[in-house]
Design a protein around this motif. Structure first.
Motif, PDB file in Angstrom:
ATOM      1  N   THR A 100     -26.378 -84.670 -21.433  1.00 22.17           N
ATOM      2  CA  THR A 100     -25.258 -84.676 -22.377  1.00 22.17           C
ATOM      3  C   THR A 100     -25.661 -84.011 -23.688  1.00 22.17           C
ATOM      4  N   ALA A 101     -24.699 -83.366 -24.307  1.00 19.86           N
ATOM      5  CA  ALA A 101     -24.875 -82.816 -25.652  1.00 19.86           C
ATOM      6  C   ALA A 101     -23.775 -83.374 -26.529  1.00 19.86           C
ATOM      7  N   ALA A 102     -24.150 -83.881 -27.689  1.00 21.63           N
ATOM      8  CA  ALA A 102     -23.160 -84.430 -28.616  1.00 21.63           C
ATOM      9  C   ALA A 102     -22.244 -83.319 -29.117  1.00 21.63           C
ATOM     10  N   HIS A 103     -21.028 -83.686 -29.501  1.00 25.05           N
ATOM     11  CA  HIS A 103     -20.127 -82.671 -30.056  1.00 25.05           C
ATOM     12  C   HIS A 103     -20.453 -82.424 -31.526  1.00 25.05           C
ATOM     13  N   GLY A 104     -19.926 -81.347 -32.055  1.00 26.16           N
ATOM     14  CA  GLY A 104     -20.243 -80.925 -33.409  1.00 26.16           C
ATOM     15  C   GLY A 104     -19.350 -81.528 -34.464  1.00 26.16           C
ATOM     16  N   ASP A 105     -19.074 -82.812 -34.360  1.00 19.62           N
ATOM     17  CA  ASP A 105     -18.291 -83.535 -35.370  1.00 19.62           C
ATOM     18  C   ASP A 105     -16.967 -82.824 -35.652  1.00 19.62           C
ATOM     19  N   SER A 106     -16.746 -82.404 -36.900  1.00 20.61           N
ATOM     20  CA  SER A 106     -15.455 -81.816 -37.275  1.00 20.61           C
ATOM     21  C   SER A 106     -15.206 -80.476 -36.589  1.00 20.61           C
ATOM     22  N   LEU A 107     -16.262 -79.873 -36.014  1.00 23.81           N
ATOM     23  CA  LEU A 107     -16.117 -78.581 -35.340  1.00 23.81           C
ATOM     24  C   LEU A 107     -15.767 -78.724 -33.861  1.00 23.81           C
ATOM     25  N   ARG A 108     -15.584 -79.950 -33.392  1.00 23.10           N
ATOM     26  CA  ARG A 108     -15.382 -80.180 -31.958  1.00 23.10           C
ATOM     27  C   ARG A 108     -14.239 -79.336 -31.398  1.00 23.10           C
ATOM     28  N   TYR A 109     -13.090 -79.345 -32.057  1.00 23.79           N
ATOM     29  CA  TYR A 109     -11.933 -78.601 -31.554  1.00 23.79           C
ATOM     30  C   TYR A 109     -12.281 -77.123 -31.443  1.00 23.79           C
ATOM     31  N   MET A 110     -12.970 -76.575 -32.452  1.00 22.28           N
ATOM     32  CA  MET A 110     -13.307 -75.156 -32.444  1.00 22.28           C
ATOM     33  C   MET A 110     -14.350 -74.822 -31.386  1.00 22.28           C
ATOM     34  N   GLU A 111     -15.280 -75.739 -31.145  1.00 18.62           N
ATOM     35  CA  GLU A 111     -16.318 -75.495 -30.136  1.00 18.62           C
ATOM     36  C   GLU A 111     -15.776 -75.586 -28.717  1.00 18.62           C
ATOM     37  N   TYR A 112     -14.770 -76.395 -28.509  1.00 21.54           N
ATOM     38  CA  TYR A 112     -14.286 -76.644 -27.150  1.00 21.54           C
ATOM     39  C   TYR A 112     -13.053 -75.826 -26.777  1.00 21.54           C
ATOM     40  N   PHE A 113     -12.403 -75.181 -27.743  1.00 15.27           N
ATOM     41  CA  PHE A 113     -11.233 -74.370 -27.404  1.00 15.27           C
ATOM     42  C   PHE A 113     -11.674 -73.073 -26.721  1.00 15.27           C
ATOM     43  N   PRO A 114     -11.085 -72.723 -25.562  1.00 21.10           N
ATOM     44  CA  PRO A 114     -11.476 -71.495 -24.847  1.00 21.10           C
ATOM     45  C   PRO A 114     -11.266 -70.253 -25.717  1.00 21.10           C
ATOM     46  N   GLU A 115     -12.354 -69.754 -26.253  1.00 22.95           N
ATOM     47  CA  GLU A 115     -12.292 -68.744 -27.316  1.00 22.95           C
ATOM     48  C   GLU A 115     -11.533 -67.486 -26.919  1.00 22.95           C
ATOM     49  N   LYS A 116     -11.790 -66.969 -25.744  1.00 24.46           N
ATOM     50  CA  LYS A 116     -11.148 -65.713 -25.348  1.00 24.46           C
ATOM     51  C   LYS A 116      -9.648 -65.888 -25.096  1.00 24.46           C
ATOM     52  N   ALA A 117      -9.210 -67.130 -24.844  1.00 24.55           N
ATOM     53  CA  ALA A 117      -7.777 -67.381 -24.670  1.00 24.55           C
ATOM     54  C   ALA A 117      -7.017 -67.131 -25.965  1.00 24.55           C
ATOM     55  N   ALA A 118      -7.690 -67.269 -27.105  1.00 28.63           N
ATOM     56  CA  ALA A 118      -7.036 -67.049 -28.397  1.00 28.63           C
ATOM     57  C   ALA A 118      -6.568 -65.604 -28.555  1.00 28.63           C
ATOM     58  N   LYS A 119      -7.178 -64.683 -27.786  1.00 27.81           N
ATOM     59  CA  LYS A 119      -6.742 -63.289 -27.843  1.00 27.81           C
ATOM     60  C   LYS A 119      -5.315 -63.125 -27.317  1.00 27.81           C
ATOM     61  N   ASN A 120      -4.843 -64.115 -26.569  1.00 29.64           N
ATOM     62  CA  ASN A 120      -3.493 -64.055 -26.008  1.00 29.64           C
ATOM     63  C   ASN A 120      -2.449 -64.697 -26.922  1.00 29.64           C
ATOM     64  N   PHE A 121      -2.876 -65.207 -28.071  1.00 31.43           N
ATOM     65  CA  PHE A 121      -1.933 -65.827 -29.005  1.00 31.43           C
ATOM     66  C   PHE A 121      -0.984 -64.782 -29.611  1.00 31.43           C
ATOM     67  N   THR A 122       0.245 -65.198 -29.822  1.00 33.16           N
ATOM     68  CA  THR A 122       1.191 -64.395 -30.590  1.00 33.16           C
ATOM     69  C   THR A 122       0.952 -64.657 -32.080  1.00 33.16           C
ATOM     70  N   ASP A 123       1.609 -63.889 -32.926  1.00 34.94           N
ATOM     71  CA  ASP A 123       1.502 -64.108 -34.373  1.00 34.94           C
ATOM     72  C   ASP A 123       1.973 -65.515 -34.727  1.00 34.94           C
ATOM     73  N   GLU A 124       3.012 -65.973 -34.056  1.00 36.15           N
ATOM     74  CA  GLU A 124       3.525 -67.322 -34.320  1.00 36.15           C
ATOM     75  C   GLU A 124       2.499 -68.374 -33.897  1.00 36.15           C
ATOM     76  N   ASP A 125       1.839 -68.160 -32.765  1.00 37.74           N
ATOM     77  CA  ASP A 125       0.793 -69.084 -32.321  1.00 37.74           C
ATOM     78  C   ASP A 125      -0.331 -69.156 -33.353  1.00 37.74           C
ATOM     79  N   ASN A 126      -0.751 -68.004 -33.851  1.00 35.74           N
ATOM     80  CA  ASN A 126      -1.818 -67.979 -34.850  1.00 35.74           C
ATOM     81  C   ASN A 126      -1.409 -68.727 -36.115  1.00 35.74           C
ATOM     82  N   LYS A 127      -0.154 -68.618 -36.476  1.00 34.81           N
ATOM     83  CA  LYS A 127       0.356 -69.335 -37.647  1.00 34.81           C
ATOM     84  C   LYS A 127       0.290 -70.837 -37.416  1.00 34.81           C
TER      85      LYS A 127
END
Length: 300
Positions: A100-127
């Motif tokens: 097991t590896a502990a999560h990065g506290d307040s960075l957990r959401y950013m560490e676990y969100f599938p990074e390359k999927a963010a490339k598919n966000f629309t401008d509204e999604d990014n907002k």
């Protein structure tokens, strides 16, 4: 007499080592990619006595919540070690190691969100995510690719070097809940040559915290359509409950199931999706079905 007593003492310790697993703790495991964090390794019963045996390895996220309720964020742990030990002794699963590896506290959401999927966000999604990050008091700085680099280039090599593992993809699994479910899915998609199995528990498909805006989650599904690994040598587990945050998951999971079918996965063979009526989005619910998860991954 002292010599006899000492021999008896070490004999007892040896018997315990054969019949019980044990946990090794590494504080502040250093990384070039992410913040240092605590790592724990659970060695199964028999590891210390069966010196020639090598073991599959299960990598689990949110390490604070996996073994000990004393370290768990909400006072309840998955107790994965206890469940694994019970199943091994009952002969229902083959022995394996849990890391097991502990999560990065307040960075957990950013560490676990599938990074390359963010490339598919629309401008509204990014907002939407900019506003969400401001509420969470963090910057929009996707870190999943860095987190996975930590896992495959630093943590896994350390484990394979220092413990008797079966290091190939067939014997390497990844598991997590909620956002940890997303990063588990992302891990097997990004590194199919490293991870042969993934358990995605109460996967947080909505990305937000209700279904009032379901559009951002389409970015993740688009990513999956393009990156799911081959069904010939990969296995994936999904599940969800029906209460609290899990109440929003079924509609998303059904769309994911359609993608799994389209990509050639066969439910009941190399993929399952389980619905747990009455289960909530919490460690107690995940503890309650840890046996189901482990039997999918390591059942004989």
């Amino acid at each position: 007499m002292k010599t006899i007593a000492a021999l008896f003492f070490f004999s007892v310790l040896n018997c315990i080592a054969q019949t019980s697993g044990r946990i090794i703790k590494i504080d502040n495991f250093q990384s070039k990619f992410i913040n240092a964090r605590n790592v724990q390794i659970w060695l199964p019963p028999g590891y210390d006595t069966n010196k020639k045996e090598k073991y599959p390895v299960l990598y689990m996220h949110d390490g604070q919540n996996v073994f000990d309720k004393g370290n768990a964020g909400f006072g309840v742990a998955w107790e994965a070690d206890g469940t694994a030990e019970k199943l091994i002794k009952e002969g229902k699963v083959k022995p394996f190691i849990i890391v097991t590896a502990a999560h990065g506290d307040s960075l957990r959401y950013m560490e676990y969100f599938p990074e390359k999927a963010a490339k598919n966000f629309t401008d509204e999604d990014n907002k939407v995510f900019k506003e969400l990050s401001e509420k969470m008091n963090v910057q929009v700085n996707w870190l999943a690719d860095e987190y996975l680099q930590f896992m495959i280039r630093e943590l896994k090599p350390y484990i394979d070097k220092n413990y008797r593992t079966l290091p190939d993809a067939k014997n390497t699994s990844v598991c997590g809940s909620s956002m940890g479910g997303l990063i588990s899915m992302y891990g097997i998609c990004e590194y199919p040559e490293v991870f042969g199995q993934a358990a995605c528990v109460s996967t947080h498909w909505p990305l937000l915290f209700d279904n009032n805006n379901m559009h951002p989650s389409e970015a993740v599904r688009t990513y999956m359509k393009d990156h799911l690994p081959s069904p010939t040598n990969h296995r994936i587990y999904f599940d969800y409950g029906t209460e609290t945050l899990d109440q929003y998951y079924e509609v998303h999971q059904k769309m994911v199931d359609e993608i799994m079918q389209a990509k050639g996965f066969t439910e009941g063979t190399n993929w399952v999706t389980r619905k747990f009526e009455g289960a909530s989005h919490d460690e107690q619910s995940w503890q309650d079905r840890m046996d189901v998860i482990l039997e999918f991954l390591y059942g004989k």
